[in-house]
Scaffold this motif. Structure first.
Motif: not given
Length: 262
Positions: A175-192
């Motif tokens: 089914q459709v799933f979704a995330f808090n986009h601020e949490y996704l941004a944090d992951i991307s920022k830290v990994f980079k």
């Protein structure tokens, strides 16, 4: 029971400047970003570094919404002195100093007097020796430098992140799933950020999951340690639960422009 600094007599205590742990600075900084800043959740305001049964290491944190862990191998560059610490765990307060990024930081040393020292320096070439200059120092246990019981028994069972981490993945969202986009941004920022020194293996973040009601794990790999020969030998992971997709969103008029049946 884990002993603490106060359990040592003056005759048996190591010197104040004895290094009881040496850890990869970017990984500790990353863990601090996912620790809680809410003092009402005291245990969640710490970063934990610990020795695993196979001799490798993991650095962990959680704020109750997300969980972070960074695995890296045993190495001449990294150590946790289990004798000086009287246990396999080190706890560092995720205070403002630890959350603040220090440019060109490579090593994070923890002294017996609970002082954190970030060391490193700018590298002209990737094949040169890693600099080890003192860049910044601050208390390990809080902004006020108190000698609180950060290695005490009340933390001995924290974090138990393995209990919430999926053991396997079926990759069947259904089914459709979704995330808090601020949490996704944090992951991307830290990994980079923690791979900007050339240690990131690639720009790809892998996603592991089972279904829309179970945790998703975002992961990427790094090289870790001066003698790693630039091979990927460290793994950073963030566990994140999807958020509920409400019916009014599923039936949004904007979705009429989609060409799929989902």
């Amino acid at each position: 029971m884990t002993n603490t600094i106060t359990n040592f007599s003056s005759a048996t205590a190591p010197a104040a400047n004895t290094i009881v742990a040496s850890l990869p600075y970017p990984a500790v900084w990353a863990a601090a970003q996912f620790a809680s800043s809410d003092d009402a959740k005291e245990q969640l305001t710490y970063v934990c570094a610990r020795v695993l049964d196979d001799g490798s290491y993991v650095i962990e944190s959680t704020d109750g919404h997300r969980a972070f862990r960074y695995y890296f191998p045993n190495s001449q560059a990294w150590t946790i002195d289990v004798e000086a610490c009287r246990g396999k765990n080190i706890y560092l307060k995720a205070n403002k100093a630890l959350r603040k990024w220090t440019n060109h930081g490579h090593f994070l040393d923890v002294r017996f007097d609970m002082t954190v020292e970030v060391r490193g320096g700018k590298m002209a070439r990737q094949d040169m020796a890693v600099p080890n200059e003192l860049l910044v120092s601050f208390p390990a246990t809080g902004d006020n430098g108190s000698m609180r019981d950060a290695w005490g028994a009340k933390y001995i069972n924290w974090p138990n992140i393995e209990a919430i981490w999926p053991k396997e993945f079926t990759y069947n969202p259904g089914q459709v799933f979704a995330f808090n986009h601020e949490y996704l941004a944090d992951i991307s920022k830290v990994f980079k950020k923690i791979g900007n020194d050339g240690t990131r293996d690639s720009n790809v973040t892998r996603v592991r999951m089972s279904n829309a009601n179970t945790p998703f794990v975002f992961e990427t790999t790094y090289t870790c340690g001066p003698e790693s020969s630039r091979r990927p030998d460290a793994l950073a992971e963030v566990l994140l639960m999807p958020v509920r997709v409400h019916e009014h969103w599923k039936n949004s008029p904007a979705l009429k422009y989609r060409t799929t049946s989902n």
